[in-house]
Design an enzyme around this catalytic site. Structure first.
Site, mmCIF file in Angstrom:
data_model
loop_
_atom_site.group_PDB
_atom_site.id
_atom_site.type_symbol
_atom_site.label_atom_id
_atom_site.label_comp_id
_atom_site.label_asym_id
_atom_site.label_seq_id
_atom_site.Cartn_x
_atom_site.Cartn_y
_atom_site.Cartn_z
ATOM 1 N N GLU A 9 18.432 70.899 149.361
ATOM 2 C CA GLU A 9 18.067 71.415 150.695
ATOM 3 C C GLU A 9 19.372 71.615 151.443
ATOM 4 O OE1 GLU A 9 15.026 72.138 151.505
ATOM 5 O OE2 GLU A 9 14.031 71.220 149.794
ATOM 6 N N CYS A 65 19.101 71.895 160.482
ATOM 7 C CA CYS A 65 19.282 72.915 159.437
ATOM 8 C C CYS A 65 18.520 74.177 159.788
ATOM 9 C CB CYS A 65 18.862 72.371 158.082
ATOM 10 S SG CYS A 65 17.198 71.685 158.065
HETATM 11 P P1 NAD Z 1 27.566 67.089 153.339
HETATM 12 O O1 NAD Z 1 27.301 68.030 152.230
HETATM 13 O O2 NAD Z 1 28.953 66.993 153.850
HETATM 14 O O3 NAD Z 1 27.144 65.595 152.947
HETATM 15 C C1 NAD Z 1 25.838 65.247 152.619
HETATM 16 C C2 NAD Z 1 25.843 63.994 151.779
HETATM 17 O O4 NAD Z 1 26.487 64.256 150.549
HETATM 18 C C3 NAD Z 1 26.561 62.808 152.371
HETATM 19 O O5 NAD Z 1 25.780 61.661 152.180
HETATM 20 C C4 NAD Z 1 27.841 62.724 151.575
HETATM 21 O O6 NAD Z 1 28.334 61.412 151.488
HETATM 22 C C5 NAD Z 1 27.398 63.216 150.235
HETATM 23 N N1 NAD Z 1 28.442 63.823 149.401
HETATM 24 C C6 NAD Z 1 29.593 64.424 149.795
HETATM 25 N N2 NAD Z 1 30.260 64.904 148.726
HETATM 26 C C7 NAD Z 1 29.519 64.611 147.633
HETATM 27 C C8 NAD Z 1 29.677 64.860 146.240
HETATM 28 N N3 NAD Z 1 30.732 65.524 145.753
HETATM 29 N N4 NAD Z 1 28.714 64.439 145.398
HETATM 30 C C9 NAD Z 1 27.622 63.789 145.867
HETATM 31 N N5 NAD Z 1 27.430 63.516 147.182
HETATM 32 C C10 NAD Z 1 28.367 63.931 148.053
HETATM 33 O O7 NAD Z 1 26.533 67.514 154.471
HETATM 34 P P2 NAD Z 1 26.492 66.993 155.967
HETATM 35 O O8 NAD Z 1 27.666 67.576 156.666
HETATM 36 O O9 NAD Z 1 26.256 65.529 155.989
HETATM 37 O O10 NAD Z 1 25.157 67.661 156.510
HETATM 38 C C11 NAD Z 1 25.118 68.853 157.199
HETATM 39 C C12 NAD Z 1 24.595 69.949 156.313
HETATM 40 O O11 NAD Z 1 23.296 69.607 155.829
HETATM 41 C C13 NAD Z 1 24.407 71.266 157.026
HETATM 42 O O12 NAD Z 1 24.892 72.309 156.219
HETATM 43 C C14 NAD Z 1 22.899 71.396 157.183
HETATM 44 O O13 NAD Z 1 22.441 72.712 157.291
HETATM 45 C C15 NAD Z 1 22.435 70.733 155.942
HETATM 46 N N6 NAD Z 1 21.044 70.309 156.095
HETATM 47 C C16 NAD Z 1 20.071 70.925 155.357
HETATM 48 C C17 NAD Z 1 18.748 70.556 155.521
HETATM 49 C C18 NAD Z 1 17.653 71.197 154.730
HETATM 50 O O14 NAD Z 1 16.579 70.604 154.633
HETATM 51 N N7 NAD Z 1 17.853 72.369 154.154
HETATM 52 C C19 NAD Z 1 18.421 69.567 156.439
HETATM 53 C C20 NAD Z 1 19.449 68.985 157.185
HETATM 54 C C21 NAD Z 1 20.757 69.350 156.995
#
Ligand code: NAD
Length: 508
Positions: free
Chosen positions: A245, A279
């Site tokens: 997502e 999001c």
């Molecule tokens: P992010 O991708 O920076 O991090 C998300 C999670 O991934 C964190 O827990 C982080 O620790 C982990 N992570 C980071 N690098 C990783 C790796 N290499 N392998 C595995 N895990 C890793 O995202 P964010 O900045 O926390 O969240 C914001 C983003 O989330 C925005 O782009 C938003 O649109 C999206 N989002 C999407 C939805 C949806 O349902 N489509 C909902 C909410 C947020």
């Protein structure tokens, strides 16, 4: 169950994570990042407990999940305080984060047994009637949930609890930006509720997330498109299935015949709820030329009523990098000729709080119209007509959701069907997320797979197992060896009867 304290004892290599309040920068707590070894050990313990959990069946598991729901509700005020402190959210936005997943959880508690019951599909053809067919749903033993910071609770529990109801064990890594409330819920599962050791919340950042991907049988990720791609690459090494997502750049299309008051109020809430860090927030607005100015006037009037701060409508952004990104998008747009109609900068003395901002005179050469901003900004663009709006809305690598505003419902549906997005709201915003019976997932680079969607919301955490049983049990089937002339002729005639139509059913 690995709780923050256990992990602190086990981890030696990883740097501790400092969690700060983005509104004032004060340190709230530190969390020790779980090492890959911590994740492996936790995964091993969860796997030991999972078969017993699966054996309980949905009805046996439900009381534990219901007890967690009740514990959350009983500790609402304390959890909300912690959530607000680590995220900078307003109180109402924190309430949404805390309470919104519980509705879906209740649905799955009530309907889960039915959704996961063995299916008995009807045989598709006469020959197939000689078999008894069934499909059972067997949970992935260990689901890894990796969640973002914008709704730390909602986007953790919305996936972790259905996976638990489905019979999986769950290891959850919340975002390093705001892990505290989720860690507290993980602690409660074992320490307050004495529930089986099938749910663990581990503090950590990217390296911990990578270890979760390595350990899990199924990965449910919510976060940025960049990280989603990295997770998919990593999971490909073991062919571990992923559900992603990801980010969005949701378009709002305002037709000339729209109810402009409702559309303006919807744009402002849809763009600025949770300080725009949603999001599916309204990230860009296209307005048919005839009503552009009237719409902008209404939006500006609405934005001027907003109060910033923890008790107002618009809270702080969750982190310093996020505030810097919003500043950058606004500055780039202004440099390229956009007009700041209100806001446009941080609120002095309020940390990462960004003033609600309306931009006009924008176009697709500006990052505020093409890249995810995730801030309380509404860039509004004048378009000749709905056709141009649809073309521009689809001019994006993202396809999470969108909205269309018109008094003509038929036209609204027709425009919705032309949009490349996983969900479209007509005369509404964001609300598709509350519809448990609808799938939620992005098209294009906004995701892979969906969450919720009725039975799918549980079945996605299971492997379908097809069982075919022979009803008639002759010594051998006509299709088996040996291929005698007589048996071959019989089989060919039977197959022909099935696959041919009309006179071709009769063998030549
Ligand atoms: P992010 O991708 O920076 O991090 C998300 C999670 O991934 C964190 O827990 C982080 O620790 C982990 N992570 C980071 N690098 C990783 C790796 N290499 N392998 C595995 N895990 C890793 O995202 P964010 O900045 O926390 O969240 C914001 C983003 O989330 C925005 O782009 C938003 O649109 C999206 N989002 C999407 C939805 C949806 O349902 N489509 C909902 C909410 C947020």
């Amino acid at each position: 169950m690995a709780i923050a304290g256990d992990v602190a004892a086990a981890a030696t290599a990883a740097e501790p994570i400092t969690v700060r309040c983005p509104r004032d920068g004060r340190v709230i707590d530190t969390v020790t990042a779980s090492t890959a070894e911590d994740v492996r050990c936790t995964a091993d313990r969860l796997r030991v407990a999972q078969p017993g959990w699966e054996a309980l069946g949905v009805r046996g598991r439900a009381p534990y999940v219901a007890a967690l729901r009740d514990w959350i509700l009983d500790h609402e005020a304390r959890l909300l305080d912690l959530l607000q402190a680590e995220t900078g959210k307003t109180r109402p936005d924190a309430v949404v984060d805390l309470l919104s997943p519980l509705d879906a959880v209740n649905h799955y508690l009530s309907h889960g047994a039915g959704y996961l019951a063995e299916q008995r599909p009807r045989p598709h053809a006469l020959a197939a009637r000689t078999k008894r067919l069934s499909v059972s749903y067997r949970p992935y033993p260990l689901v890894g949930v990796i969640s973002p910071w914008n709704f730390p609770l909602g986007l953790s529990l919305l996936d972790a609890l259905p996976a638990l109801i489905a019979g999986c064990a769950v290891v959850l890594e919340p975002s390093e930006v705001s892990p505290l409330t989720v860690l507290e819920i993980g602690r409660a599962w074992r320490q307050e509720l004495n529930a089986p050791e099938v749910f663990a919340v581990l503090g950590g950042a990217g390296a911990t997330g990578e270890a979760v991907v390595d350990a899990a049988d199924y990965v449910q990720f919510t976060g940025s498109t960049r990280t989603g791609k990295a997770i998919m690459r990593r999971a490909a090494q073991t062919l571990t299935p992923v559900s992603l997502e990801l980010g969005g750049k949701d378009a709002m299309i305002v037709c000339a015949d729209a109810d402009l008051d409702r559309a303006a109020a919807g744009a402002v809430w849809g763009g600025m709820f949770n300080a725009g860090q949603v999001c599916v927030s309204v990230e860009r607005v296209y307005v048919e030329a005839g009503v552009h100015d009237a719409f902008v006037d209404r939006v500006l009037a609405e934005v001027r009523t907003l109060r910033v701060g923890p008790d107002g409508e618009v809270g702080a952004l969750a982190s310093e990098p996020q505030a810097a990104l919003v500043e950058q998008h606004v500055a780039q747009a202004v440099g390229a000729g956009a007009v700041v109609r209100c806001g446009g900068a941080r609120v002095a003395g309020a940390g990462t709080t960004f003033a609600p901002t309306v931009l006009t005179g924008v176009n697709h050469a500006m990052s505020c119209m093409t890249e995810e901003t995730f801030g309380p900004t509404l860039p509004i663009m004048r378009v000749a007509d709905a056709d141009e709006a649809v073309r521009l809305a689809n001019d994006s690598p993202y396809g999470l959701s969108a909205s269309v505003w018109t008094r003509d419902r038929e036209r609204g549906r027709a425009i919705a069907r032309r949009l490349e997005a996983g969900a479209v709201n007509v005369n509404d915003v964001i609300v598709n997320l509350n519809q448990v019976s609808l799938p939620m997932g992005g098209w294009k680079q906004s995701g892979l797979g969906t969450r919720l969607g009725g039975a799918h919301g549980l079945r996605k955490f299971c492997r379908a197992q097809a069982i075919t049983e022979a009803r008639l049990v002759p010594a051998r089937e006509p299709t088996w060896f040996p291929y005698t002339r007589g048996r071959q002729s019989l089989v060919r005639r039977l197959v022909r009867l099935t696959v041919a139509r009309g006179r071709r059913r009769l063998s030549p």
